[in-house]
Design a protein around this motif. Structure first.
Motif, PDB file in Angstrom:
ATOM      1  N   ASP A 137       0.793  -1.226   0.000  1.00  0.00           N
ATOM      2  CA  ASP A 137       0.000   0.000   0.000  1.00  0.00           C
ATOM      3  C   ASP A 137       0.834   1.290   0.000  1.00  0.00           C
ATOM      4  O   ASP A 137       0.771   2.089   0.941  1.00  0.00           O
ATOM      5  CB  ASP A 137      -0.939  -0.006   1.220  1.00  0.00           C
ATOM      6  CG  ASP A 137      -2.135   0.902   0.995  1.00  0.00           C
ATOM      7  OD1 ASP A 137      -2.125   1.673   0.007  1.00  0.00           O
ATOM      8  OD2 ASP A 137      -3.077   0.851   1.806  1.00  0.00           O
ATOM      9  N   PRO A 138       1.594   1.506  -1.063  1.00  0.00           N
ATOM     10  CA  PRO A 138       2.449   2.697  -1.147  1.00  0.00           C
ATOM     11  C   PRO A 138       1.679   4.017  -0.956  1.00  0.00           C
ATOM     12  O   PRO A 138       2.218   4.956  -0.366  1.00  0.00           O
ATOM     13  CB  PRO A 138       3.022   2.633  -2.563  1.00  0.00           C
ATOM     14  CG  PRO A 138       2.901   1.225  -2.973  1.00  0.00           C
ATOM     15  CD  PRO A 138       1.734   0.653  -2.248  1.00  0.00           C
ATOM     16  N   GLU A 139       0.422   4.056  -1.417  1.00  0.00           N
ATOM     17  CA  GLU A 139      -0.383   5.277  -1.264  1.00  0.00           C
ATOM     18  C   GLU A 139      -0.510   5.636   0.222  1.00  0.00           C
ATOM     19  O   GLU A 139      -0.387   6.791   0.608  1.00  0.00           O
ATOM     20  CB  GLU A 139      -1.798   5.078  -1.856  1.00  0.00           C
ATOM     21  CG  GLU A 139      -1.824   4.887  -3.352  1.00  0.00           C
ATOM     22  CD  GLU A 139      -1.851   6.208  -4.128  1.00  0.00           C
ATOM     23  OE1 GLU A 139      -1.842   7.278  -3.490  1.00  0.00           O
ATOM     24  OE2 GLU A 139      -1.889   6.135  -5.381  1.00  0.00           O
ATOM     25  N   ARG A 140      -0.774   4.614   1.019  1.00  0.00           N
ATOM     26  CA  ARG A 140      -0.946   4.857   2.440  1.00  0.00           C
ATOM     27  C   ARG A 140       0.392   5.269   3.077  1.00  0.00           C
ATOM     28  O   ARG A 140       0.444   6.160   3.918  1.00  0.00           O
ATOM     29  CB  ARG A 140      -1.485   3.604   3.143  1.00  0.00           C
ATOM     30  CG  ARG A 140      -1.871   3.856   4.597  1.00  0.00           C
ATOM     31  CD  ARG A 140      -2.437   2.586   5.246  1.00  0.00           C
ATOM     32  NE  ARG A 140      -1.405   1.598   5.510  1.00  0.00           N
ATOM     33  CZ  ARG A 140      -0.671   1.587   6.629  1.00  0.00           C
ATOM     34  NH1 ARG A 140      -0.843   2.486   7.560  1.00  0.00           N
ATOM     35  NH2 ARG A 140       0.256   0.661   6.796  1.00  0.00           N
ATOM     36  N   VAL A 141       1.483   4.617   2.643  1.00  0.00           N
ATOM     37  CA  VAL A 141       2.801   4.963   3.173  1.00  0.00           C
ATOM     38  C   VAL A 141       3.112   6.433   2.886  1.00  0.00           C
ATOM     39  O   VAL A 141       3.617   7.159   3.742  1.00  0.00           O
ATOM     40  CB  VAL A 141       3.898   4.049   2.565  1.00  0.00           C
ATOM     41  CG1 VAL A 141       5.292   4.517   2.951  1.00  0.00           C
ATOM     42  CG2 VAL A 141       3.690   2.607   2.995  1.00  0.00           C
ATOM     43  N   MET A 142       2.752   6.885   1.680  1.00  0.00           N
ATOM     44  CA  MET A 142       3.005   8.281   1.295  1.00  0.00           C
ATOM     45  C   MET A 142       2.303   9.253   2.238  1.00  0.00           C
ATOM     46  O   MET A 142       2.831  10.297   2.590  1.00  0.00           O
ATOM     47  CB  MET A 142       2.513   8.544  -0.135  1.00  0.00           C
ATOM     48  CG  MET A 142       3.302   7.832  -1.221  1.00  0.00           C
ATOM     49  SD  MET A 142       4.828   8.676  -1.657  1.00  0.00           S
ATOM     50  CE  MET A 142       4.219   9.918  -2.805  1.00  0.00           C
ATOM     51  N   LYS A 143       1.096   8.895   2.643  1.00  0.00           N
ATOM     52  CA  LYS A 143       0.308   9.799   3.500  1.00  0.00           C
ATOM     53  C   LYS A 143       0.745   9.732   4.957  1.00  0.00           C
ATOM     54  O   LYS A 143       0.400  10.601   5.756  1.00  0.00           O
ATOM     55  CB  LYS A 143      -1.180   9.430   3.412  1.00  0.00           C
ATOM     56  CG  LYS A 143      -1.827   9.865   2.114  1.00  0.00           C
ATOM     57  CD  LYS A 143      -3.355   9.730   2.191  1.00  0.00           C
ATOM     58  CE  LYS A 143      -3.959   9.608   0.811  1.00  0.00           C
ATOM     59  NZ  LYS A 143      -4.471   8.251   0.512  1.00  0.00           N
ATOM     60  N   SER A 144       1.490   8.679   5.312  1.00  0.00           N
ATOM     61  CA  SER A 144       1.854   8.486   6.721  1.00  0.00           C
ATOM     62  C   SER A 144       2.967   9.417   7.162  1.00  0.00           C
ATOM     63  O   SER A 144       3.778   9.875   6.355  1.00  0.00           O
ATOM     64  CB  SER A 144       2.320   7.050   6.948  1.00  0.00           C
ATOM     65  OG  SER A 144       1.370   6.139   6.497  1.00  0.00           O
TER      66      SER A 144
END
Ligand SMILES: Nc1ncnc2c1ncn2[C@@H]1O[C@H](COP(=O)(O)OP(=O)(O)OP(=O)(O)O)[C@@H](O)[C@H]1O
Ligand SMILES: [Mg+2]
Length: 261
Positions: A137-144
């Motif tokens: 889930d790279p999208e979620r990692v980006m937002k973290s």
């Protein structure tokens, strides 16, 4: 690729912390530098990167990257080299990140600082790099924010950043020591895989001889700033010259009767 030729490093007028140190690493090779705390491992990497702290300086020898001396580069030349040709993986990538900004914002900024990419292109590239190190889930990692990720995930982000521009040379200073054993194994596998794909050269710094034995082609053993053993992995494991290396080898724990190295 990189050739360190008999360098001596001193801080101020103190006795040298590194003496007569040589190293050769070619494309696709990993050279490990092993040694106890204070033996001078980080000093080697900092000398290569041209950022010895305080009044540290190379007083003898030379460091050549693709035939060109790194010791004479100016600020601008360094700026062009760092991140794109030569990059670093730190012990704790989390500690290097700004805790108040999302991982994505920092990744995008890093990419833009080293390229002419637009914000959207840099975002795409960040996502691509994060999936290439198998972060789910790279999208979620980006937002973290960095603190919302585990140590192993942060270290993968660090590796993804270091590899973003397919550098020719990777410098890794204790890249797994801050992690638990299981995560260490995953990160090591990740680095080995990634390195195979990119064909980069790598200098791996570790106090862990088992890790060096697992990952590297050549091993250099440092003690008090001096090289006590240097050679191919097999040579160091089978026929170490110094008593110091023999002791290190004897200290590597046996796993189920078989030695881990
Ligand atoms: N800024 C500095 N000023 C003076 N001496 C320094 C400085 N930085 C490091 N040293 C000295 O250089 C020597 C080598 O340090 P270095 O950080 O390279 O060791 P290391 O092998 O990386 O150790 P560790 O495993 O603890 O990271 C040490 O004796 C240290 O005290
Ligand atoms: Mg160190």
């Amino acid at each position: 690729m990189l050739e360190i030729k008999k360098i001596t490093v001193r801080y101020g007028e103190n006795p040298p912390v590194l003496e007569d140190f040589s190293l050769l690493v070619r494309r696709g090779e990993i050279v490990a530098i092993v040694g106890e705390s204070g033996s001078g491992k980080t000093t080697v990497i900092r000398a290569v990167l041209g950022n010895l702290p305080g009044d540290g300086r190379v007083t003898k020898g030379d460091i050549l990257f693709e035939g060109r001396s790194l010791l004479s580069l100016n600020r601008e030349e360094w700026r062009r080299l760092r991140g794109t040709q030569i990059s670093m993986i730190f012990q704790d990538s989390g500690a290097m990140m700004n805790p108040t900004r999302s991982v994505g914002a920092q990744f995008v900024e890093y990419i833009r600082a080293h390229s002419g990419l637009t914000k959207n292109e840099a975002r795409e590239k960040s996502l691509e790099m994060l999936s290439s190190v198998r972060l789910p889930d790279p999208e979620r990692v980006m937002k973290s924010y960095p603190f919302e990720l585990s140590g192993g995930m942060r270290q993968r982000v660090g590796i993804a950043m270091a590899l973003a521009f397919r550098p020719k040379l990777l410098l890794a200073d204790e890249p797994t020591s801050a992690l638990d054993v299981t995560t260490q194994a995953q990160i090591v596998r990740q680095m080995t895989l990634q390195k195979k794909e990119s064909d980069a050269a790598m200098i791996l710094i570790t106090h862990n001889l088992a890790l060096a034995a697992y990952m590297s082609d050549h091993i250099i053993v440092l003690k008090d700033g001096k090289v006590v053993d240097s050679g191919s992995r097999d040579h160091i494991l089978r026929r170490p010259e110094s008593g110091y290396t023999k002791n290190l080898l004897a200290a590597v724990p046996a796993v189920k009767g078989a030695r881990y190295v």
